[in-house]
Design a protein around this motif. Structure first.
Motif, PDB file in Angstrom:
ATOM      1  N   ARG A  18     -47.855  33.235 -11.578  1.00 35.56           N
ATOM      2  CA  ARG A  18     -47.106  34.040 -12.541  1.00 35.56           C
ATOM      3  C   ARG A  18     -47.468  35.525 -12.441  1.00 35.56           C
ATOM      4  O   ARG A  18     -46.596  36.395 -12.528  1.00 35.56           O
ATOM      5  CB  ARG A  18     -47.350  33.510 -13.956  1.00 35.56           C
ATOM      6  CG  ARG A  18     -46.731  32.132 -14.178  1.00 35.56           C
ATOM      7  CD  ARG A  18     -47.153  31.518 -15.485  1.00 35.56           C
ATOM      8  NE  ARG A  18     -46.447  30.249 -15.711  1.00 35.56           N
ATOM      9  CZ  ARG A  18     -46.882  29.298 -16.512  1.00 35.56           C
ATOM     10  NH1 ARG A  18     -48.013  29.459 -17.180  1.00 35.56           N
ATOM     11  NH2 ARG A  18     -46.189  28.173 -16.661  1.00 35.56           N
ATOM     12  N   ALA A  22     -44.983  38.680 -11.303  1.00 35.93           N
ATOM     13  CA  ALA A  22     -44.789  39.858 -12.155  1.00 35.93           C
ATOM     14  C   ALA A  22     -45.033  41.154 -11.390  1.00 35.93           C
ATOM     15  O   ALA A  22     -44.506  42.214 -11.771  1.00 35.93           O
ATOM     16  CB  ALA A  22     -45.713  39.780 -13.364  1.00 35.93           C
ATOM     17  N   TRP A  26     -40.058  44.640  -4.879  1.00 32.92           N
ATOM     18  CA  TRP A  26     -38.737  44.180  -4.436  1.00 32.92           C
ATOM     19  C   TRP A  26     -38.116  45.138  -3.419  1.00 32.92           C
ATOM     20  O   TRP A  26     -38.312  46.353  -3.513  1.00 32.92           O
ATOM     21  CB  TRP A  26     -37.784  44.051  -5.630  1.00 32.92           C
ATOM     22  CG  TRP A  26     -38.204  43.021  -6.634  1.00 32.92           C
ATOM     23  CD1 TRP A  26     -38.781  43.254  -7.841  1.00 32.92           C
ATOM     24  CD2 TRP A  26     -38.082  41.607  -6.502  1.00 32.92           C
ATOM     25  NE1 TRP A  26     -39.030  42.063  -8.492  1.00 32.92           N
ATOM     26  CE2 TRP A  26     -38.609  41.038  -7.686  1.00 32.92           C
ATOM     27  CE3 TRP A  26     -37.577  40.764  -5.509  1.00 32.92           C
ATOM     28  CZ2 TRP A  26     -38.650  39.669  -7.900  1.00 32.92           C
ATOM     29  CZ3 TRP A  26     -37.609  39.404  -5.715  1.00 32.92           C
ATOM     30  CH2 TRP A  26     -38.145  38.860  -6.899  1.00 32.92           C
ATOM     31  N   LYS A  45     -34.286  37.639  -7.916  1.00 37.47           N
ATOM     32  CA  LYS A  45     -35.015  38.158  -9.081  1.00 37.47           C
ATOM     33  C   LYS A  45     -34.825  37.252 -10.294  1.00 37.47           C
ATOM     34  O   LYS A  45     -35.778  36.997 -11.046  1.00 37.47           O
ATOM     35  CB  LYS A  45     -34.548  39.580  -9.400  1.00 37.47           C
ATOM     36  CG  LYS A  45     -34.968  40.600  -8.353  1.00 37.47           C
ATOM     37  CD  LYS A  45     -34.476  42.008  -8.677  1.00 37.47           C
ATOM     38  CE  LYS A  45     -35.268  42.623  -9.811  1.00 37.47           C
ATOM     39  NZ  LYS A  45     -34.910  44.054  -9.997  1.00 37.47           N
ATOM     40  N   ASP A  46     -33.618  36.737 -10.460  1.00 39.74           N
ATOM     41  CA  ASP A  46     -33.344  35.848 -11.591  1.00 39.74           C
ATOM     42  C   ASP A  46     -34.146  34.560 -11.478  1.00 39.74           C
ATOM     43  O   ASP A  46     -34.767  34.103 -12.451  1.00 39.74           O
ATOM     44  CB  ASP A  46     -31.849  35.551 -11.653  1.00 39.74           C
ATOM     45  CG  ASP A  46     -31.471  34.700 -12.849  1.00 39.74           C
ATOM     46  OD1 ASP A  46     -31.907  35.019 -13.973  1.00 39.74           O
ATOM     47  OD2 ASP A  46     -30.744  33.703 -12.662  1.00 39.74           O
ATOM     48  N   CYS A  48     -36.892  34.053  -9.670  1.00 46.44           N
ATOM     49  CA  CYS A  48     -38.330  34.326  -9.753  1.00 46.44           C
ATOM     50  C   CYS A  48     -38.761  34.649 -11.184  1.00 46.44           C
ATOM     51  O   CYS A  48     -39.882  34.301 -11.587  1.00 46.44           O
ATOM     52  CB  CYS A  48     -38.701  35.463  -8.809  1.00 46.44           C
ATOM     53  SG  CYS A  48     -38.741  34.960  -7.064  1.00 46.44           S
ATOM     54  N   ASP A  49     -37.892  35.279 -11.944  1.00 45.81           N
ATOM     55  CA  ASP A  49     -38.208  35.515 -13.362  1.00 45.81           C
ATOM     56  C   ASP A  49     -38.314  34.181 -14.104  1.00 45.81           C
ATOM     57  O   ASP A  49     -39.228  33.980 -14.912  1.00 45.81           O
ATOM     58  CB  ASP A  49     -37.136  36.395 -13.999  1.00 45.81           C
ATOM     59  CG  ASP A  49     -37.405  36.645 -15.479  1.00 45.81           C
ATOM     60  OD1 ASP A  49     -38.398  37.318 -15.795  1.00 45.81           O
ATOM     61  OD2 ASP A  49     -36.631  36.148 -16.317  1.00 45.81           O
ATOM     62  N   TYR A  50     -37.402  33.282 -13.814  1.00 46.77           N
ATOM     63  CA  TYR A  50     -37.451  31.943 -14.423  1.00 46.77           C
ATOM     64  C   TYR A  50     -38.714  31.212 -13.983  1.00 46.77           C
ATOM     65  O   TYR A  50     -39.384  30.552 -14.797  1.00 46.77           O
ATOM     66  CB  TYR A  50     -36.205  31.162 -14.023  1.00 46.77           C
ATOM     67  CG  TYR A  50     -36.172  29.739 -14.536  1.00 46.77           C
ATOM     68  CD1 TYR A  50     -35.712  29.451 -15.822  1.00 46.77           C
ATOM     69  CD2 TYR A  50     -36.603  28.679 -13.741  1.00 46.77           C
ATOM     70  CE1 TYR A  50     -35.692  28.146 -16.297  1.00 46.77           C
ATOM     71  CE2 TYR A  50     -36.580  27.373 -14.203  1.00 46.77           C
ATOM     72  CZ  TYR A  50     -36.130  27.114 -15.481  1.00 46.77           C
ATOM     73  OH  TYR A  50     -36.111  25.824 -15.953  1.00 46.77           O
ATOM     74  N   THR A  53     -41.690  32.527 -15.961  1.00 51.80           N
ATOM     75  CA  THR A  53     -41.719  32.468 -17.425  1.00 51.80           C
ATOM     76  C   THR A  53     -41.347  31.108 -18.013  1.00 51.80           C
ATOM     77  O   THR A  53     -41.923  30.680 -19.021  1.00 51.80           O
ATOM     78  CB  THR A  53     -40.775  33.526 -18.010  1.00 51.80           C
ATOM     79  OG1 THR A  53     -39.445  33.303 -17.513  1.00 51.80           O
ATOM     80  CG2 THR A  53     -41.223  34.933 -17.622  1.00 51.80           C
TER      81      THR A  53
END
Length: 379
Positions: A18, A22, A26, A45-46, A48-50, A53
């Motif tokens: 995690r 963060a 990119w 990015k979407d 990897c954010d999921y 988190t």
């Protein structure tokens, strides 16, 4: 010797993932409005954010730990496997072999219907004692420290694995590298292999030409070879020539590892333009996380260095009974007569309406039906 195994990644490794996500540095976005330059920045990015988190790795651990897992040392290398014996007394042993960028994750959802068909709308005579090993250098299997773990060596190791589990005669199923290993076992381990079912076949174009003028369908299939060379083979060129160099970036950057695999779930599936149309985000991340937590980017790629050129040029005839489910959007597809140029005793050939390179994930019910029908034909 067989040792039980439980999947249990330390919490520190989850926290590290995690934190790394963060801090991702990119690249700029692609200059086109499609996937022609690779996987789009916004989507990576979407995801990897999921991943950082909301994704729950412990959910996956519970899923895989619901099955018996083991480790055994074969030819000096620890081999991880899932073993799911059937409750049916007359069940037949079946080893299911994954490829790249897959893993045992590909097949977890099909194990129960295959081992216990009566509980899943099937017949008792279609029951199998299911074994799903992790390829050397993949998942929780050991990473080879010397060269030589080729397709042929893996084929021999899988025969030994089945013997240690008490299965002297068995069926083999495979796609991707698993199909190549299944084909090898279909001519090199004929004393123990009762038959094979593949969902990817590789057959000689030269042998097809000997059959006469290719049909329109076969011309399209030959075109897939050229399309692969032109647009889809970049990953294989890197992995088959410089896997170690690739490994530094993918082992250090979870976003890089994610993008490297995630792109294939779009490019190689029958997904109408988006991978999440056929495979859930969680399932794709289960598979990607397995590569990340085991740091197997380089070790998995080395199989290409060992065997990729042979995979596309060695068309040794398969002599055991064979079945082939030709999913239409796979990387390579063959007509029945073309497949027969290599699979001498082809007893089942089918072309499902939909499906690509990962049919057990894309269309599991269809895949289960194909495996049942194909293996039934081998009996």
């Amino acid at each position: 010797m067989l040792t039980s195994f439980t999947t249990d990644v330390p919490e520190a490794a989850v926290k590290d993932l995690r934190e790394r996500l963060a801090r991702t540095r990119w690249p700029e976005p692609e200059t086109v409005a499609d996937w022609s330059q690779g996987i789009p920045l916004d989507y990576v990015k979407d995801v990897c954010d999921y991943w950082a988190t909301d994704y729950d790795w412990r959910r996956f651990e519970s899923k895989i730990n619901a099955f018996d897992q083991g480790i055994t040392t074969i030819d000096g290398l620890d081999i991880h496997f899932v073993h799911a014996p059937s409750p049916e007394p007359n069940a037949t042993p079946l080893i299911i072999i994954h490829g790249w960028p897959g893993s045992v994750v590909e097949h977890l959802d099909i194990i129960q219907p295959l081992r216990n068909p009566v509980a899943h709308g099937g017949n008792a005579e279609d029951a199998y004692h299911v074994v799903v090993p992790s390829l050397p250098g993949y998942g929780f299997s050991g990473k080879p420290t010397t060269a030589g773990w080729s397709v042929a060596r893996i084929a021999s190791a899988w025969a030994e694995l089945m013997k240690r589990l008490g299965y002297e005669h068995f069926y083999v199923q495979g796609g991707d590298w698993g199909a190549g290993i299944a084909a090898t076992m279909g001519y090199a381990q004929t004393e123990v292999v009762a038959g094979i079912h593949v969902n990817l076949a590789l057959c000689s174009p030269e042998e097809l030409m000997k059959l006469g003028e290719p049909t329109a369908e076969e011309m399209g299939q030959l075109g897939k070879f050229q399309n692969y060379l032109d647009w889809e083979s970049g990953y294989s060129q890197q992995q088959s020539t410089r896997p170690q160099t690739l490994g530094y970036g993918l082992t250090d950057s979870p976003a890089g590892q994610c993008a490297w695999i995630l792109e294939k779930f779009k490019a190689w599936t029958d997904c109408d333009g988006h991978p999440e149309n056929v495979i859930s985000r969680d399932t794709m991340l289960d598979n990607i996380s397995l590569y990340w937590f085991t740091a197997t980017a380089a070790s998995s790629a080395r199989l290409y260095w060992e065997s990729f050129k042979g995979l596309l040029t060695d068309f040794t005839p398969v002599t055991v009974p064979a079945a082939y489910s030709c999913f239409p959007e796979d990387l390579f597809t063959m007509t029945e007569r073309w497949a027969r140029t290599r699979f001498a005793d082809l007893r089942y050939y089918s072309q499902p309406d939909r499906g690509g390179h990962f049919p057990s994930l894309e269309r599991p019910e269809t895949f289960i039906t194909e495996v049942r029908n194909g293996l039934r034909a081998l009996g």
